[in-house]
Motif scaffolding. Structure first.
Motif, PDB file in Angstrom:
ATOM      1  N   GLU A   1       0.895  -1.192   0.006  1.00  0.00           N
ATOM      2  CA  GLU A   1      -0.100   0.035  -0.021  1.00  0.00           C
ATOM      3  C   GLU A   1       0.711   1.335   0.048  1.00  0.00           C
ATOM      4  N   GLY A   2       2.080   1.072  -0.536  1.00  0.00           N
ATOM      5  CA  GLY A   2       2.848   2.324  -0.702  1.00  0.00           C
ATOM      6  C   GLY A   2       3.678   2.843   0.342  1.00  0.00           C
ATOM      7  N   LYS A   3       3.620   2.034   1.564  1.00  0.00           N
ATOM      8  CA  LYS A   3       4.349   2.370   2.616  1.00  0.00           C
ATOM      9  C   LYS A   3       5.532   1.274   3.136  1.00  0.00           C
ATOM     10  N   PHE A   4       6.902   1.508   3.329  1.00  0.00           N
ATOM     11  CA  PHE A   4       7.712   0.895   3.703  1.00  0.00           C
ATOM     12  C   PHE A   4       7.610  -0.135   4.859  1.00  0.00           C
ATOM     13  N   SER A   5       8.057  -1.386   4.571  1.00  0.00           N
ATOM     14  CA  SER A   5       7.585  -2.434   5.796  1.00  0.00           C
ATOM     15  C   SER A   5       8.905  -3.016   5.850  1.00  0.00           C
ATOM     16  N   GLN A   6       9.369  -2.915   7.130  1.00  0.00           N
ATOM     17  CA  GLN A   6      10.483  -3.257   7.565  1.00  0.00           C
ATOM     18  C   GLN A   6      10.365  -4.947   7.877  1.00  0.00           C
ATOM     19  N   GLU A   7       9.062  -5.338   8.327  1.00  0.00           N
ATOM     20  CA  GLU A   7       8.907  -6.851   8.676  1.00  0.00           C
ATOM     21  C   GLU A   7       8.965  -7.500   7.127  1.00  0.00           C
ATOM     22  N   ARG A   8       8.888  -6.934   6.188  1.00  0.00           N
ATOM     23  CA  ARG A   8       8.875  -7.749   4.793  1.00  0.00           C
ATOM     24  C   ARG A   8      10.157  -7.791   4.318  1.00  0.00           C
ATOM     25  N   LEU A   9      11.037  -6.608   4.780  1.00  0.00           N
ATOM     26  CA  LEU A   9      12.483  -6.875   4.356  1.00  0.00           C
ATOM     27  C   LEU A   9      13.120  -7.751   5.243  1.00  0.00           C
ATOM     28  N   ASP A  10      12.874  -7.915   6.634  1.00  0.00           N
ATOM     29  CA  ASP A  10      13.412  -8.948   7.329  1.00  0.00           C
ATOM     30  C   ASP A  10      12.941 -10.392   7.172  1.00  0.00           C
TER      31      ASP A  10
ATOM     32  N   VAL B   1      12.304 -11.275   3.828  1.00  0.00           N
ATOM     33  CA  VAL B   1      13.007 -11.744   2.803  1.00  0.00           C
ATOM     34  C   VAL B   1      14.564 -12.073   2.984  1.00  0.00           C
ATOM     35  N   LEU B   2      15.092 -11.063   3.915  1.00  0.00           N
ATOM     36  CA  LEU B   2      16.439 -11.732   4.325  1.00  0.00           C
ATOM     37  C   LEU B   2      16.293 -12.801   5.255  1.00  0.00           C
ATOM     38  N   HIS B   3      15.672 -13.144   5.849  1.00  0.00           N
ATOM     39  CA  HIS B   3      15.438 -14.561   6.669  1.00  0.00           C
ATOM     40  C   HIS B   3      15.225 -15.651   5.459  1.00  0.00           C
ATOM     41  N   SER B   4      14.508 -15.480   4.644  1.00  0.00           N
ATOM     42  CA  SER B   4      14.337 -16.427   3.563  1.00  0.00           C
ATOM     43  C   SER B   4      15.630 -16.692   2.572  1.00  0.00           C
ATOM     44  N   LEU B   5      16.542 -15.720   2.785  1.00  0.00           N
ATOM     45  CA  LEU B   5      18.199 -16.069   2.291  1.00  0.00           C
ATOM     46  C   LEU B   5      18.976 -16.563   3.337  1.00  0.00           C
ATOM     47  N   ASP B   6      18.740 -17.047   4.349  1.00  0.00           N
ATOM     48  CA  ASP B   6      19.289 -17.525   5.565  1.00  0.00           C
ATOM     49  C   ASP B   6      20.239 -16.333   6.109  1.00  0.00           C
TER      50      ASP B   6
ATOM     51  N   THR C   1      17.726   7.179   4.259  1.00  0.00           N
ATOM     52  CA  THR C   1      17.078   5.645   3.753  1.00  0.00           C
ATOM     53  C   THR C   1      17.936   4.839   3.361  1.00  0.00           C
ATOM     54  N   ILE C   2      19.132   5.314   2.588  1.00  0.00           N
ATOM     55  CA  ILE C   2      20.082   4.594   2.274  1.00  0.00           C
ATOM     56  C   ILE C   2      20.865   3.896   3.391  1.00  0.00           C
ATOM     57  N   LYS C   3      21.286   4.739   4.322  1.00  0.00           N
ATOM     58  CA  LYS C   3      21.919   3.968   5.559  1.00  0.00           C
ATOM     59  C   LYS C   3      21.038   3.145   6.312  1.00  0.00           C
ATOM     60  N   GLN C   4      19.678   3.502   6.290  1.00  0.00           N
ATOM     61  CA  GLN C   4      18.651   2.439   6.936  1.00  0.00           C
ATOM     62  C   GLN C   4      18.856   1.168   6.301  1.00  0.00           C
ATOM     63  N   LEU C   5      19.041   0.945   4.857  1.00  0.00           N
ATOM     64  CA  LEU C   5      18.648  -0.146   4.120  1.00  0.00           C
ATOM     65  C   LEU C   5      20.266  -0.996   3.653  1.00  0.00           C
TER      66      LEU C   5
END
Length: 246
Positions: free
Chosen positions: A99-108, A110-115, A154-158
């Motif tokens: 819905e156009g809003k950044f999700s830290q939960e989704r990023l976490d 994805v990274l978890h799915s990549l071990d 945001t670059i430093k955040q990611l």
């Protein structure tokens, strides 16, 4: 040092070069510079044969899925998934912005799915210019502007979550009107990990320009201008030669 990076853009199952601002859900509104008669595997083989690494594969539109480009030995870093991808693949935009809003939960997730291995993750921050020298992440085929501004904060955040950024300047994509020079400069200032810029490349000299503007810190993808994609501004062989001499 700045390098030329190859790309494969798929739309409705075909390799195409698309004018970025027209990439919406309406087929009638879509503008293309080139539709290739060759499949994605042809370009994967071409890039392999010329030892071009860290390319991007972007999938757009209906009937478009990520093809199995088994043209390189495992671990050789030939081609990463880019825009249009979702969880479980090495790069994406829309999935991180429900819905156009950044999700830290989704990023976490994805990274978890990549071990937890950030070296397997490239984050695509496709963006559109808003106002004077401000850029916001664009999702949903670059039509929806999200709440995330692309800036130093945001670059430093990611950065702790990925190995590289892919930045499409969507307002320049496919127009062959030149790169967004200010954005290239800002990316060099903001990013401490590898970053590839895409959008507007039209001459071989753009590689020299990006190298100069970024101090060699930003790589460049050229699409529509390349002769292998029907363009007349840049020869693919010249890009390969440029990489070999740099």
């Amino acid at each position: 040092m700045t390098k030329f990076r190859p790309c494969i853009d798929l739309h409705a199952g075909q390799v195409k070069q698309i004018v970025g601002g027209t990439l919406d859900s309406s087929t009638d509104a879509l503008k293309t510079n080139h539709v290739s008669l060759e499949p994605a595997g042809h370009f994967a083989r071409l890039y392999r044969d010329h030892d071009l690494r860290a390319g991007t594969l972007s999938c757009w539109g209906p009937r478009t899925t990520r093809p199995p480009l088994r043209r390189w030995p495992p671990g050789q870093g030939a081609c990463r998934s880019g825009a249009g991808s979702t969880t479980g693949t090495p790069g994406f935009t829309s999935y991180l912005f429900p819905e156009g809003k950044f999700s830290q939960e989704r990023l976490d997730a994805v990274l978890h799915s990549l071990d937890g291995d950030k070296q397997k993750l490239v984050i695509d921050l496709s963006c559109r210019r808003r106002g004077e020298d401000r850029w916001f992440v664009a999702m949903n085929k670059w039509q929806t502007i999200t709440d995330m501004e692309v800036n130093q904060e945001t670059i430093k955040q990611l950065e702790p979550y990925c190995s590289e950024f892919l930045i499409h300047a969507a307002d320049n994509e496919g127009l062959q009107k030149g790169i967004d020079e200010t954005l290239v400069q800002r990316l060099a200032e903001w990013c401490s990990i590898p970053v590839t810029y895409a959008g507007g490349g039209r001459h071989l000299e753009d590689l020299d320009l990006v190298a100069k503007l970024s101090g060699g810190k930003v790589d460049l993808t050229i699409g529509s201008a390349l002769d292998c994609f029907g363009g007349s501004g840049v020869k693919f062989d010249d890009c390969v030669a440029w990489n070999n001499k740099s």
